[in-house]
Design a protein around this motif. Sequence first.
Motif, PDB file in Angstrom:
ATOM      1  N   HIS A  28     -11.304  -3.264   1.556  1.00 39.19           N
ATOM      2  CA  HIS A  28      -9.982  -3.863   1.686  1.00 39.19           C
ATOM      3  C   HIS A  28      -9.245  -3.790   0.354  1.00 39.19           C
ATOM      4  CE1 HIS A  28     -11.466  -5.567   5.452  1.00 39.19           C
ATOM      5  NE2 HIS A  28     -12.545  -5.907   4.773  1.00 39.19           N
ATOM      6  N   ALA A  55      -6.204  -5.863  -1.717  1.00 36.95           N
ATOM      7  CA  ALA A  55      -5.389  -7.078  -1.735  1.00 36.95           C
ATOM      8  C   ALA A  55      -4.579  -7.118  -3.026  1.00 36.95           C
ATOM      9  CB  ALA A  55      -6.289  -8.311  -1.635  1.00 36.95           C
ATOM     10  N   SER A  56      -3.508  -7.860  -2.976  1.00 37.46           N
ATOM     11  CA  SER A  56      -2.637  -7.970  -4.138  1.00 37.46           C
ATOM     12  C   SER A  56      -3.241  -8.878  -5.202  1.00 37.46           C
ATOM     13  CB  SER A  56      -1.272  -8.522  -3.732  1.00 37.46           C
ATOM     14  OG  SER A  56      -0.482  -8.731  -4.886  1.00 37.46           O
ATOM     15  N   ARG A  96      -1.726 -12.377  -5.495  1.00 38.05           N
ATOM     16  CA  ARG A  96      -2.119 -13.489  -4.625  1.00 38.05           C
ATOM     17  C   ARG A  96      -3.012 -14.450  -5.402  1.00 38.05           C
ATOM     18  NH1 ARG A  96      -4.511 -11.116   0.937  1.00 38.05           N
ATOM     19  NH2 ARG A  96      -4.949 -13.310   1.308  1.00 38.05           N
ATOM     20  N   VAL A 118      -7.175 -15.019  -1.558  1.00 35.16           N
ATOM     21  CA  VAL A 118      -7.970 -13.806  -1.320  1.00 35.16           C
ATOM     22  C   VAL A 118      -9.367 -14.202  -0.846  1.00 35.16           C
ATOM     23  CG1 VAL A 118      -8.963 -11.728  -2.375  1.00 35.16           C
ATOM     24  CG2 VAL A 118      -6.659 -12.465  -3.014  1.00 35.16           C
ATOM     25  N   TYR A 153     -11.174 -13.264   2.734  1.00 35.47           N
ATOM     26  CA  TYR A 153     -12.392 -12.439   2.703  1.00 35.47           C
ATOM     27  C   TYR A 153     -13.540 -13.275   2.123  1.00 35.47           C
ATOM     28  CZ  TYR A 153      -8.739  -8.862   2.992  1.00 35.47           C
ATOM     29  OH  TYR A 153      -7.651  -8.114   3.361  1.00 35.47           O
ATOM     30  N   VAL A 165     -13.425  -6.059  -1.606  1.00 39.75           N
ATOM     31  CA  VAL A 165     -11.970  -6.150  -1.770  1.00 39.75           C
ATOM     32  C   VAL A 165     -11.628  -5.637  -3.159  1.00 39.75           C
ATOM     33  CG1 VAL A 165      -9.960  -7.671  -1.897  1.00 39.75           C
ATOM     34  CG2 VAL A 165     -11.770  -8.145  -0.245  1.00 39.75           C
ATOM     35  N   LEU A 189      -8.619  -5.343  -5.893  1.00 41.78           N
ATOM     36  CA  LEU A 189      -7.336  -5.937  -6.240  1.00 41.78           C
ATOM     37  C   LEU A 189      -6.475  -4.932  -6.985  1.00 41.78           C
ATOM     38  CD1 LEU A 189      -8.386  -9.479  -7.540  1.00 41.78           C
ATOM     39  CD2 LEU A 189      -7.671  -8.819  -5.229  1.00 41.78           C
ATOM     40  N   THR A 240      -0.232  -2.646  -2.753  1.00 44.12           N
ATOM     41  CA  THR A 240      -1.252  -2.411  -1.731  1.00 44.12           C
ATOM     42  C   THR A 240      -0.888  -1.247  -0.821  1.00 44.12           C
ATOM     43  OG1 THR A 240      -0.230  -4.056  -0.282  1.00 44.12           O
ATOM     44  CG2 THR A 240      -1.996  -4.834  -1.748  1.00 44.12           C
TER      45      THR A 240
END
Length: 182
Positions: free
Chosen positions: A4, A6-7, A10, A15, A19, A149, A151, A155
Amino acid sequence: MPVHVASRRRKPESVRAAYPEATIVDVTSRGPEPWVRLSPFYPHGGIPVPLSAGAVSASVEGIWQALKVFEQADVDPSKLAVTSMTGLKRTVRRFGPVRGHRAGLLGEALLGYQEARQQIYLPAYRWMLEHRAQELVERLREMAGGDLVLLDYTTNGDLADTSSPLSHAALIARYIAGRWPG
């Protein structure tokens, strides 16, 4: 398991909530060692400049910025030699609207944004993954056996979506999965 993206903007709790079982790895220019080495800003050195025989750059971002052409400025080969992760960006505020990316340091043609991603950014970033960050990519592949994930500040993993910058974390995820774009 999918990887994944993710930003990084965030909140960490957000996050983690999205997840809960995942290993979270920050691959941005502000990430920790060793993961910061996956940032396009990281100065690995010796990265071949696409469409420019014999030319090399310290970083992938150095290539992207060096070949960018503005209304008031052409290519800037000095960006290829930048070995800090700062001082790379060339902006519209300073040089006017972007006209495209030069097809090589000495190229005559100007490439549009999507074409430049395909002919400049993707080959340079993939070369870096394969020749300067192989060990890190293998570690991420092992981690991808579980929930992983990555970062990044953006994204966007869609090469055709030119409304926002392309996420290098999304490229890493695709590379690990054997789904490199193009």
